[in-house]
Design a protein around this motif. Structure first.
Motif, PDB file in Angstrom:
ATOM      1  N   TYR A  36       0.940  -1.125   0.225  1.00  0.00           N
ATOM      2  CA  TYR A  36       0.062  -0.035  -0.033  1.00  0.00           C
ATOM      3  C   TYR A  36       0.663   1.287   0.037  1.00  0.00           C
ATOM      4  O   TYR A  36       2.212   1.050   0.508  1.00  0.00           O
ATOM      5  CB  TYR A  36      -0.823   0.029   1.227  1.00  0.00           C
ATOM      6  N   GLN A  38       1.078   5.859   0.596  1.00  0.00           N
ATOM      7  CA  GLN A  38       0.262   6.899   1.190  1.00  0.00           C
ATOM      8  C   GLN A  38       1.218   8.111   0.884  1.00  0.00           C
ATOM      9  O   GLN A  38       2.453   8.157   1.287  1.00  0.00           O
ATOM     10  CB  GLN A  38       0.136   6.921   2.791  1.00  0.00           C
ATOM     11  N   LYS A  42      -2.787  12.588   1.274  1.00  0.00           N
ATOM     12  CA  LYS A  42      -3.633  11.409   0.661  1.00  0.00           C
ATOM     13  C   LYS A  42      -3.850  10.597   1.483  1.00  0.00           C
ATOM     14  O   LYS A  42      -3.164  10.082   2.511  1.00  0.00           O
ATOM     15  CB  LYS A  42      -3.226  11.257  -0.606  1.00  0.00           C
ATOM     16  N   GLN A  43      -4.900   9.684   1.223  1.00  0.00           N
ATOM     17  CA  GLN A  43      -5.351   8.346   1.896  1.00  0.00           C
ATOM     18  C   GLN A  43      -4.400   7.205   1.332  1.00  0.00           C
ATOM     19  O   GLN A  43      -3.861   7.269   0.581  1.00  0.00           O
ATOM     20  CB  GLN A  43      -6.758   8.116   1.921  1.00  0.00           C
ATOM     21  N   ARG A  44      -4.130   6.199   2.422  1.00  0.00           N
ATOM     22  CA  ARG A  44      -3.511   5.148   2.063  1.00  0.00           C
ATOM     23  C   ARG A  44      -4.471   4.270   1.217  1.00  0.00           C
ATOM     24  O   ARG A  44      -5.312   4.320   1.249  1.00  0.00           O
ATOM     25  CB  ARG A  44      -3.109   4.243   3.214  1.00  0.00           C
ATOM     26  N   GLU A  45      -3.710   3.802   0.079  1.00  0.00           N
ATOM     27  CA  GLU A  45      -4.352   3.136  -0.949  1.00  0.00           C
ATOM     28  C   GLU A  45      -3.648   1.903  -1.412  1.00  0.00           C
ATOM     29  O   GLU A  45      -2.168   1.627  -1.059  1.00  0.00           O
ATOM     30  CB  GLU A  45      -4.341   3.995  -2.199  1.00  0.00           C
TER      31      GLU A  45
END
Length: 119
Positions: A36, A38, A42-45
């Motif tokens: 993942y 981040q 921004k959000q973790r993706e």
């Protein structure tokens, strides 16, 4: 469960990096492992994950990143090619025993490793 990630660094756009994640310690079977990221603000993706031998990728890395797992060595790698400035982020490896294929959020996390891609 203890996961250790390594391999981050700075690279120019178009370059390559390989991230590694080692399972240092576990008391449960880790059938799923993934990466993942981040980015600042921004959000973790999800980037990519492997579950029961099958690799899955986020659309934004398909064709550029390759995830692989070596169970004998308790390691997982992420080969990142043709890197772009938008790939700049802290990358985290994660693992779990069971995940939902459509939403593979995992329970166990390693510390992140920073990838910086300059234009």
């Amino acid at each position: 469960v203890q996961l250790q990630a390594s391999g981050g660094g700075k690279v120019q756009a178009g370059g390559s990096l390989t991230l590694s994640c080692t399972i240092a310690r576990t008391t449960v079977p880790l059938n799923a492992m993934g990466w993942y990221r981040q980015a600042p603000g921004k959000q973790r993706e999800l980037v990519a994950f492997t579950y029961l031998g099958r690799a899955n990728y986020a659309d934004f890395v398909k064709g550029r990143f390759t995830i692989s797992r070596d169970n004998a060595k308790n390691t997982m790698t992420l080969q990142m090619n043709n890197l772009e400035p938008d790939d700049t982020a802290v990358y985290y490896c994660a693992a779990d025993s069971v995940v939902v294929q459509q939403n593979p959020w995992m329970e166990y996390w390693g510390k992140g490793t920073l990838v910086t891609v300059s234009s």
